[in-house]
Design an enzyme around this catalytic site. Structure first.
Site, PDB file in Angstrom:
ATOM      1  N   GLU A  11       0.869  -1.307   0.029  1.00 22.63           N
ATOM      2  CA  GLU A  11       0.036   0.004   0.006  1.00 22.63           C
ATOM      3  C   GLU A  11       0.889   1.097  -0.038  1.00 22.63           C
ATOM      4  OE1 GLU A  11      -2.797  -0.132   3.190  1.00 22.63           O
ATOM      5  OE2 GLU A  11      -3.759  -1.919   2.383  1.00 22.63           O
TER       6      GLU A  11
ATOM      7  N   HIS B 216      -8.318   1.377   1.579  1.00 17.95           N
ATOM      8  CA  HIS B 216      -8.006   1.366   3.051  1.00 17.95           C
ATOM      9  C   HIS B 216      -9.039   2.140   3.660  1.00 17.95           C
ATOM     10  CE1 HIS B 216      -4.976  -0.512   6.052  1.00 17.95           C
ATOM     11  NE2 HIS B 216      -6.144  -0.230   6.703  1.00 17.95           N
TER      12      HIS B 216
END
Length: 525
Positions: free
Chosen positions: A260, A278
């Site tokens: 990420e 997220h």
């Protein structure tokens, strides 16, 4: 005044709470690793979100740091073993965004069930493909819950409200808790075979990494839909793509990824795949909640000694702290006493509590004993890194509560195992506040453990006290307090005395030269 750095963007309420509680705070965000290292040494606390990386190098430079507070659940960005070794408490806020994350998982489940993203895209393109988007109901379907902790239990509650059947796999889920939640406890194999929907709510550990591996994905029911709002790395992403392409998995929704921010992924563009960046904790309410929680927890610790939601030491509420404080002082003194007397000989330690002490939270008492015991090896030891040091040395630590009533209304006993056998010391509190030693290695003796002290084992014989006093007086050592104990008349006796200055090394041979002296050691508390 304690000083805290907020190094990631956080709701302004966090800084206000710190100031209201008497904590100085700086809000400095967006710093590089080197910039953080250069400035961290002046702070007692560090409040972070997910951007700041608290590495071993950062901790090495944080010479005054006592606590790291993560506004959120995940602490992947904190080197917890290094923090523990450095004596730094690491806290998170596991409840501030629980509802938000659970609701996001439920939202993704509905999105998968009705193919909402693709249906929206098609409709806005003017296609009106009503027959193309044939969904499934969630009512009467089986939801497989991997992880039944705080967030998982909220998801289960919502799913039961949707008339779903919930089966849960969690090694820590007790049968009683499963009944309370209204779910069926299952093995992972059973869950994979039965679930129509699978949602993950477990931390990323060695045992959970790729828990939905290629092999486990193959064991799932054909047409299963999978949701992950927990941690990237719980699912083998390449294997998931294969399962989606083959049609074995009907749909998958990921809010988290191995890497990420996920700018590229083999899953992107795969039919049946939904992704969000997220967003599990991304609601206004959650952002405020975690900011408030982390500030309150850190302020409680820095101002009152309360420990809440710590990941590397026992919890100690701000309400418990005042009551436990004298016990922890007693425990630390007892640990320091046996540590200085037995040192490297200690192989195991047992902490026993009885009377009023048995009704208290024993974990902080144990931590204090180990902090005192380990001080002989390190001058930077505290309750956080003491268990770490004890484990490094291979010490076996045991805790025992006794319901029995003894000679004292409250008692803490520390027993150490050495090659020569077991030896124990015990202490109590006078007036519920003053730590007092009441037994040392089987000999009854009442003594305060404070400052510079001298411990002597000798044969009980007339004239010894006078000779000892003369020897110390000739050396210019002033006696503060003098405490005596013996096994029996004429047998082994103990002298514990406090002195106004450290005992000079040159004095030790003179004390050993006194008739009947078996052991003499200088102590420091």
């Amino acid at each position: 005044m304690p000083k805290v750095l907020i190094s990631d963007k956080m709701d302004p309420l966090a800084a206000q709470i710190f100031r209201n509680r008497g904590v100085e705070v700086d809000e400095i965000t967006g710093k590089t690793k080197d910039e953080l290292i250069a400035m961290i040494g002046q702070y007692d606390g560090l409040a972070i979100r997910s951007s700041t990386k608290v590495t071993k190098e950062v901790l090495a430079a944080a010479t005054n740091l006592k606590v790291v507070g993560r506004a959120g659940i995940g602490v992947d960005n904190v080197d917890i073993p290094a923090a523990s070794a450095a004596g730094v408490v690491v806290m998170n806020t596991p409840f501030g965004n629980s509802i938000t994350t659970a609701e996001h998982a439920i939202a993704l489940m509905f999105a998968l069930a009705r193919d909402l993203p693709e249906a929206d895209k098609s409709t806005q393109a003017g296609k009106w493909e009503k027959n193309r988007f044939m969904g499934v109901e969630v009512t009467n379907k089986t939801l497989g819950l991997i992880g039944a902790g705080n967030i998982g239990s909220i998801v289960a509650d919502r799913a039961l409200g949707l008339k779903m059947k919930v089966v849960a796999f969690d090694p820590f889920l007790t049968p009683e808790r499963a009944i309370e939640m209204g779910v069926e406890k299952a093995t992972l194999e059973e869950l994979l075979a039965r679930a129509d929907f699978i949602t993950l709510h477990t931390p990323l550990t060695d045992s959970t990494r790729n828990i939905l591996s290629k092999e486990n994905l193959a064991k799932t029911k054909k047409g299963v839909r999978i949701i992950n709002c927990a941690r990237g790395g719980l699912i083998d992403e390449a294997a998931l793509k294969e399962a989606l392409d083959s049609g074995h998995v009907a749909g998958a929704a990921l809010d988290v990824f191995v890497e990420e921010p996920a700018k590229e992924s083999p899953l992107f563009g795969t039919p049946g795949f939904i992704s969000t960046p997220h967003l599990g904790a991304s609601t206004n309410e959650a952002q405020v909640n975690v900011a408030i929680q982390v500030a309150e927890q850190m302020a409680d610790f820095l101002v009152n000694g309360g420990v809440t939601n710590a990941l590397n030491m026992p919890s100690l509420s701000a309400e418990e702290a005042p009551k436990l404080k004298p016990y922890m002082a007693l425990a630390e003194h007892l640990g320091a006493l046996v540590g200085q007397l037995e040192g490297d000989a200690v192989q195991a330690v047992s902490i026993e509590v009885e009377g009023a002490a048995a009704e208290l939270n024993i974990k902080p008492i144990t931590g204090a004993v180990l902090a005192g015991l380990m001080r002989v090896y390190s001058d930077t030891v505290n309750m956080v890194n003491a268990p770490h040091l004890a484990k490094e040395r291979g010490l076996d630590v045991r805790e025992v509560r006794h319901d029995r009533e003894g000679d004292y209304s409250t008692l803490v006993r520390v027993t150490v195992k050495t090659a020569a056998g077991q030896k124990s010391v015990a202490g109590t509190l006078f007036a519920n506040a003053q730590p007092r030693l009441v037994e040392i290695f089987g000999i009854k003796v009442e003594a305060d453990l404070d400052g510079n002290m001298l411990y002597i084992v000798n044969e009980d014989a007339p004239g010894f006290i006078g000779r000892l006093g003369t020897t110390l007086g000739e050396a210019g050592v002033n006696i503060g307090t003098f405490h005596l104990g013996r096994r029996a008349a004429g047998g082994e006796a103990v002298v514990l005395l406090s002195v106004d200055q450290p005992v000079d090394v040159a004095l030790k041979p003179k004390i050993y030269g006194l008739p009947g002296v078996k052991t003499a050691k200088a102590l420091r508390f």
